[in-house]
Write an enzyme that holds these catalytic residues in place. Structure first.
Site, PDB file in Angstrom:
ATOM      1  N   ARG A  14      40.243  37.329  46.408  1.00 20.85           N
ATOM      2  CA  ARG A  14      39.293  37.625  47.494  1.00 20.85           C
ATOM      3  C   ARG A  14      38.037  36.765  47.431  1.00 20.85           C
ATOM      4  O   ARG A  14      37.317  36.624  48.393  1.00 20.85           O
ATOM      5  CB  ARG A  14      38.912  39.112  47.446  1.00 20.85           C
ATOM      6  CG  ARG A  14      40.007  40.016  47.971  1.00 20.85           C
ATOM      7  CD  ARG A  14      39.701  41.460  47.683  1.00 20.85           C
ATOM      8  NE  ARG A  14      39.906  41.804  46.285  1.00 20.85           N
ATOM      9  CZ  ARG A  14      39.539  42.950  45.730  1.00 20.85           C
ATOM     10  NH1 ARG A  14      38.907  43.859  46.439  1.00 20.85           N
ATOM     11  NH2 ARG A  14      39.781  43.188  44.459  1.00 20.85           N
TER      12      ARG A  14
ATOM     13  N   LYS B 228      37.429  32.697  38.998  1.00 20.93           N
ATOM     14  CA  LYS B 228      36.485  33.692  39.531  1.00 20.93           C
ATOM     15  C   LYS B 228      35.324  33.973  38.580  1.00 20.93           C
ATOM     16  O   LYS B 228      34.164  34.049  39.008  1.00 20.93           O
ATOM     17  CB  LYS B 228      37.244  34.984  39.795  1.00 20.93           C
ATOM     18  CG  LYS B 228      36.389  36.138  40.228  1.00 20.93           C
ATOM     19  CD  LYS B 228      37.224  37.405  40.222  1.00 20.93           C
ATOM     20  CE  LYS B 228      36.413  38.604  40.624  1.00 20.93           C
ATOM     21  NZ  LYS B 228      37.209  39.836  40.545  1.00 20.93           N
TER      22      LYS B 228
ATOM     23  N   GLN C 197      46.464  34.913  28.993  1.00 25.44           N
ATOM     24  CA  GLN C 197      47.358  35.865  29.645  1.00 25.44           C
ATOM     25  C   GLN C 197      48.098  35.059  30.719  1.00 25.44           C
ATOM     26  O   GLN C 197      47.537  34.752  31.773  1.00 25.44           O
ATOM     27  CB  GLN C 197      46.541  37.005  30.269  1.00 25.44           C
ATOM     28  CG  GLN C 197      47.401  38.085  30.890  1.00 25.44           C
ATOM     29  CD  GLN C 197      46.590  39.046  31.746  1.00 25.44           C
ATOM     30  OE1 GLN C 197      45.487  38.743  32.176  1.00 25.44           O
ATOM     31  NE2 GLN C 197      47.150  40.213  32.004  1.00 25.44           N
TER      32      GLN C 197
ATOM     33  N   ASP D  17      33.974  40.124  35.365  1.00 25.59           N
ATOM     34  CA  ASP D  17      33.404  40.008  36.716  1.00 25.59           C
ATOM     35  C   ASP D  17      32.351  41.068  36.994  1.00 25.59           C
ATOM     36  O   ASP D  17      32.070  41.388  38.143  1.00 25.59           O
ATOM     37  CB  ASP D  17      34.519  40.055  37.777  1.00 25.59           C
ATOM     38  CG  ASP D  17      35.189  41.425  37.875  1.00 25.59           C
ATOM     39  OD1 ASP D  17      34.973  42.280  36.988  1.00 25.59           O
ATOM     40  OD2 ASP D  17      35.939  41.639  38.852  1.00 25.59           O
TER      41      ASP D  17
ATOM     42  N   GLY E 149      37.569  52.439  40.011  1.00 23.22           N
ATOM     43  CA  GLY E 149      38.295  53.539  39.386  1.00 23.22           C
ATOM     44  C   GLY E 149      37.361  54.745  39.319  1.00 23.22           C
ATOM     45  O   GLY E 149      36.200  54.620  38.939  1.00 23.22           O
TER      46      GLY E 149
ATOM     47  N   GLU F 258      42.606  54.883  39.923  1.00 27.65           N
ATOM     48  CA  GLU F 258      42.260  53.686  40.698  1.00 27.65           C
ATOM     49  C   GLU F 258      42.273  54.020  42.187  1.00 27.65           C
ATOM     50  O   GLU F 258      42.945  54.955  42.619  1.00 27.65           O
ATOM     51  CB  GLU F 258      43.255  52.564  40.380  1.00 27.65           C
ATOM     52  CG  GLU F 258      43.157  52.056  38.959  1.00 27.65           C
ATOM     53  CD  GLU F 258      41.752  51.633  38.553  1.00 27.65           C
ATOM     54  OE1 GLU F 258      41.162  50.799  39.251  1.00 27.65           O
ATOM     55  OE2 GLU F 258      41.242  52.154  37.544  1.00 27.65           O
TER      56      GLU F 258
ATOM     57  N   ASN G  84      34.095  41.197  43.550  1.00 28.38           N
ATOM     58  CA  ASN G  84      35.472  40.836  43.895  1.00 28.38           C
ATOM     59  C   ASN G  84      35.518  39.837  45.045  1.00 28.38           C
ATOM     60  O   ASN G  84      36.503  39.159  45.244  1.00 28.38           O
ATOM     61  CB  ASN G  84      36.265  42.086  44.254  1.00 28.38           C
ATOM     62  CG  ASN G  84      36.404  43.018  43.061  1.00 28.38           C
ATOM     63  OD1 ASN G  84      36.697  42.573  41.961  1.00 28.38           O
ATOM     64  ND2 ASN G  84      36.148  44.290  43.267  1.00 28.38           N
TER      65      ASN G  84
ATOM     66  N   ARG H 256       1.905 -14.085  46.667  1.00 25.75           N
ATOM     67  CA  ARG H 256       2.246 -13.943  48.080  1.00 25.75           C
ATOM     68  C   ARG H 256       1.896 -15.259  48.743  1.00 25.75           C
ATOM     69  O   ARG H 256       1.127 -16.056  48.193  1.00 25.75           O
ATOM     70  CB  ARG H 256       1.453 -12.788  48.706  1.00 25.75           C
ATOM     71  CG  ARG H 256      -0.037 -13.042  48.689  1.00 25.75           C
ATOM     72  CD  ARG H 256      -0.845 -11.860  49.163  1.00 25.75           C
ATOM     73  NE  ARG H 256      -2.252 -12.206  49.230  1.00 25.75           N
ATOM     74  CZ  ARG H 256      -3.246 -11.380  48.995  1.00 25.75           C
ATOM     75  NH1 ARG H 256      -3.006 -10.141  48.625  1.00 25.75           N
ATOM     76  NH2 ARG H 256      -4.479 -11.772  49.114  1.00 25.75           N
TER      77      ARG H 256
HETATM   78  C1  UD1 Z   1      38.806  47.545  37.165  1.00 24.09           C
HETATM   79  C2  UD1 Z   1      39.161  48.941  36.644  1.00 24.09           C
HETATM   80  C3  UD1 Z   1      38.400  49.975  37.469  1.00 24.09           C
HETATM   81  C4  UD1 Z   1      36.915  49.698  37.392  1.00 24.09           C
HETATM   82  C5  UD1 Z   1      36.617  48.281  37.837  1.00 24.09           C
HETATM   83  C6  UD1 Z   1      35.156  47.952  37.588  1.00 24.09           C
HETATM   84  C7  UD1 Z   1      41.447  48.872  35.824  1.00 24.09           C
HETATM   85  C8  UD1 Z   1      42.861  49.221  36.126  1.00 24.09           C
HETATM   86  N1  UD1 Z   1      40.573  49.158  36.781  1.00 24.09           N
HETATM   87  O1  UD1 Z   1      39.278  47.476  38.499  1.00 24.09           O
HETATM   88  O2  UD1 Z   1      38.670  51.277  36.983  1.00 24.09           O
HETATM   89  O3  UD1 Z   1      36.219  50.624  38.232  1.00 24.09           O
HETATM   90  O4  UD1 Z   1      37.388  47.351  37.078  1.00 24.09           O
HETATM   91  O5  UD1 Z   1      34.837  46.699  38.099  1.00 24.09           O
HETATM   92  O6  UD1 Z   1      41.165  48.400  34.761  1.00 24.09           O
HETATM   93  N2  UD1 Z   1      41.839  40.910  34.514  1.00 24.09           N
HETATM   94  C9  UD1 Z   1      42.593  40.206  33.604  1.00 24.09           C
HETATM   95  N3  UD1 Z   1      43.943  40.238  33.710  1.00 24.09           N
HETATM   96  C10 UD1 Z   1      44.590  40.925  34.662  1.00 24.09           C
HETATM   97  C11 UD1 Z   1      43.814  41.650  35.598  1.00 24.09           C
HETATM   98  C12 UD1 Z   1      42.433  41.635  35.488  1.00 24.09           C
HETATM   99  O7  UD1 Z   1      42.046  39.570  32.704  1.00 24.09           O
HETATM  100  O8  UD1 Z   1      45.824  40.895  34.683  1.00 24.09           O
HETATM  101  C13 UD1 Z   1      40.369  40.858  34.403  1.00 24.09           C
HETATM  102  C14 UD1 Z   1      39.727  40.282  35.642  1.00 24.09           C
HETATM  103  O9  UD1 Z   1      39.499  38.888  35.494  1.00 24.09           O
HETATM  104  C15 UD1 Z   1      38.405  41.034  35.727  1.00 24.09           C
HETATM  105  C16 UD1 Z   1      38.697  42.340  35.021  1.00 24.09           C
HETATM  106  O10 UD1 Z   1      39.867  42.161  34.277  1.00 24.09           O
HETATM  107  O11 UD1 Z   1      37.372  40.363  35.040  1.00 24.09           O
HETATM  108  C17 UD1 Z   1      38.878  43.474  36.008  1.00 24.09           C
HETATM  109  O12 UD1 Z   1      39.974  43.169  36.834  1.00 24.09           O
HETATM  110  P1  UD1 Z   1      40.007  43.511  38.378  1.00 24.09           P
HETATM  111  O13 UD1 Z   1      41.342  43.140  38.913  1.00 24.09           O
HETATM  112  O14 UD1 Z   1      38.824  42.979  39.075  1.00 24.09           O
HETATM  113  O15 UD1 Z   1      39.933  45.099  38.297  1.00 24.09           O
HETATM  114  P2  UD1 Z   1      39.347  46.093  39.350  1.00 24.09           P
HETATM  115  O16 UD1 Z   1      40.368  46.316  40.410  1.00 24.09           O
HETATM  116  O17 UD1 Z   1      38.024  45.670  39.773  1.00 24.09           O
HETATM  117 CA    CA Z   2      36.825  43.775  39.638  1.00 21.65          CA
END
Ligand code: UD1
Ligand code: CA
Length: 465
Positions: free
Chosen positions: A16, A23, A73, A104, A141, A156, A233, A445
């Site tokens: 996004r 990001k 990852q 983030d 969450g 979530e 995000n 000059r």
């Molecule tokens: C996550 C939390 C949510 C919380 C929110 C706060 C979970 C399931 N949810 O949601 O409860 O309220 O953060 O901002 O944890 N990332 C990875 N690998 C992945 C996925 C994500 O490293 O496979 C990292 C992202 O880069 C990011 C962080 O984890 O820095 C959070 O991931 P994101 O997908 O933004 O989670 P949210 O949906 O915001």
């Molecule tokens: Ca996030």
């Protein structure tokens, strides 16, 4: 030995955000979000830090420059999966606690980290989730508690029921875990994921249910500061974070005695230091590692980056990069100081003056329309209007040296390499190609020729009556 460590989740693609860069390297106040998070962890007393990278991981690794541990990852299968990639790092800290942070959520701060840790250890918690109440919980969450206020789980947005969606206490994505408990809970996270067809990702938040089932303490620690939960995000949220951080930084300077009569267009980076009684006027951006002394007048419309500005300096509509401006100098309006300049004490420069890689001695005056590049200029020198150092042959660059008390006439071109001695004069309109000795006058000059009554010898032009 400090057994505690920090794990920062920074693998996400952030679709996004629509960013060219990863990001977590998008910036809040000119500083990548990831650096804010790392600094919060360090200020919170954590030295052993591991970053989970993924999307464009080479760029993140290059940015971290080997200063921190990293694990890749390869597939982004959720925050729980991200933690699983760091198993080895967690094993090494098995007897300690791990602080998990979202890469983030840049407004997390060391006070919150420390107080949550004190709570975590005092209550002997297996996990302490840092939470806060926010007016618009959409997307986060939710912290689901029993009637008695005891934590039950984190849901979530996607899985939340309408009743759960009303809950406005949200998960910050920052937690203190006992490392061994977290390691043991990873299998449970996989099981919850596998049972739940609709749930596409492995959620770290599911660890709460796993831990509670084992009869261990999983507690949400609610902080007063709602900013710590704010994640970015998309660009709109990023702008909100910028605005919050901008106001916070400005407030710090205001309290320290800096005057900002109108904050319009004023952006001050987090690492900038400013002395008291300095005034910052609208449209001024101060970035990087910049220090500004006391009683300066900065702005309007000034950009300063990685520079040292001493006290009592005026910078009016100036751009200044990687340079030093000494006490009492007055620069502008409309001057540009390019990298590697030292502008001496009480130097005066006026409109449309450009410096590059130059040392300008004390009390020298360069008032109008002049370029000084690759030059060493003494003190108390006067430049007339419209001078230039010709420093570049198209291939190589050469220096111009000007002694103390020299007087450079208007419209001079100093063709480097060339030296003008102490107290020397160069006549207006000169192109100086040879060194000028001390105390000499150089005239370079063409001589003026007068043709008397030349006009009268011609037929009158149309416009002459
Ligand atoms: C996550 C939390 C949510 C919380 C929110 C706060 C979970 C399931 N949810 O949601 O409860 O309220 O953060 O901002 O944890 N990332 C990875 N690998 C992945 C996925 C994500 O490293 O496979 C990292 C992202 O880069 C990011 C962080 O984890 O820095 C959070 O991931 P994101 O997908 O933004 O989670 P949210 O949906 O915001
Ligand atoms: Ca996030």
């Amino acid at each position: 030995m400090n057994l505690n460590c920090a794990l920062i989740l920074a693998a996400g693609e952030g679709t996004r955000m629509k960013a060219d860069c990863p990001k977590v390297l998008t910036e809040v106040l000119f500083k990548p979000m990831l650096d804010w998070v790392i600094d919060a962890a360090k200020q919170g007393g954590l030295d052993d830090i591991c970053v989970v990278t993924g999307h464009k991981h080479e760029i993140v690794e290059e940015h971290l420059a080997g200063k921190y541990n990293t694990v890749i990852q390869a597939e982004r299968l959720g925050t729980g999966h991200a933690v699983m990639q760091a198993k080895k790092f967690l094993e090494e800290h098995r007897f300690g606690n791990v602080l998990i942070l979202n890469g983030d959520a840049p407004l997390m701060d060391s006070n919150t980290i420390k107080s949550a840790y004190d709570y975590h250890t005092a209550k002997n918690n297996a996990v302490t989730i840092i939470s806060a109440k926010i007016p618009n919980p959409y997307g986060y969450g939710r912290i689901i508690r029993s009637k008695e206020g005891v934590l039950k789980k984190i849901v979530e947005e996607k899985e939340a029921t309408p009743v759960e969606k009303i809950v406005n206490e949200v998960n910050s994505g920052a937690y203190w875990f006992s490392c061994s408990v977290l390691l043991d809970a990873l299998q449970g996270i996989v099981e919850i994921h596998d049972k739940n067809e609709k749930q596409k990702e492995y959620y770290l938040t599911d660890a709460v249910e796993v831990i509670l089932k084992k009869g261990l303490n999983a507690v949400a620690y609610e902080t007063e500061s709602e900013d710590v939960v704010r994640g970015a995000n998309d660009r709109a949220q990023l702008q909100e974070l910028n605005e919050i951080a901008r106001r916070k930084v400005m407030r710090k300077h205001l309290i320290n005695g800096v005057s900002i009569p109108c904050a319009d267009g004023v952006i001050i980076g987090p690492e900038v230091e400013i002395g008291d009684n300095t005034e910052i006027l609208p449209g001024t951006i101060i970035k990087g590692k910049t220090t500004i002394g006391k009683r300066c007048n900065i702005g309007p419309n000034t950009l300063i980056e990685d520079s040292t500005i001493e006290s009592n300096v005026t910078l009016n509509s100036v751009q200044c990069f990687s340079s030093e401006v000494k006490k009492g100098a007055s620069i502008g309006p409309f001057s540009r100081i390019r990298p590697n300049c030292v502008i001496g004490e009480n130097v005066k420069t006026g409109n449309f003056v450009e410096f590059k890689n130059a040392n300008i001695g004390a009390a020298t005056s360069v008032a109008h329309l002049t370029y000084i590049g690759d030059a060493d200029v003494g003190s108390n020198v006067n430049f007339g209007c419209g001078c230039a150092t010709a420093n570049y042959t198209g291939k190589d660059k050469y220096r111009t040296t000007i002694g103390d008390n020299a007087f450079i006439g208007c419209d001079n071109c100093l063709v480097a390499p060339v030296k003008v001695g102490n107290n020397a004069y160069t006549a207006a309109g000169s192109v100086i190609t040879e060194d000028v000795p001390d105390d000499a006058l150089a005239l370079a000059r063409s001589k003026e020729i007068i043709k008397k009554d030349w006009v009268k010898s011609k037929k009158p032009y149309k416009w002459q009556k």
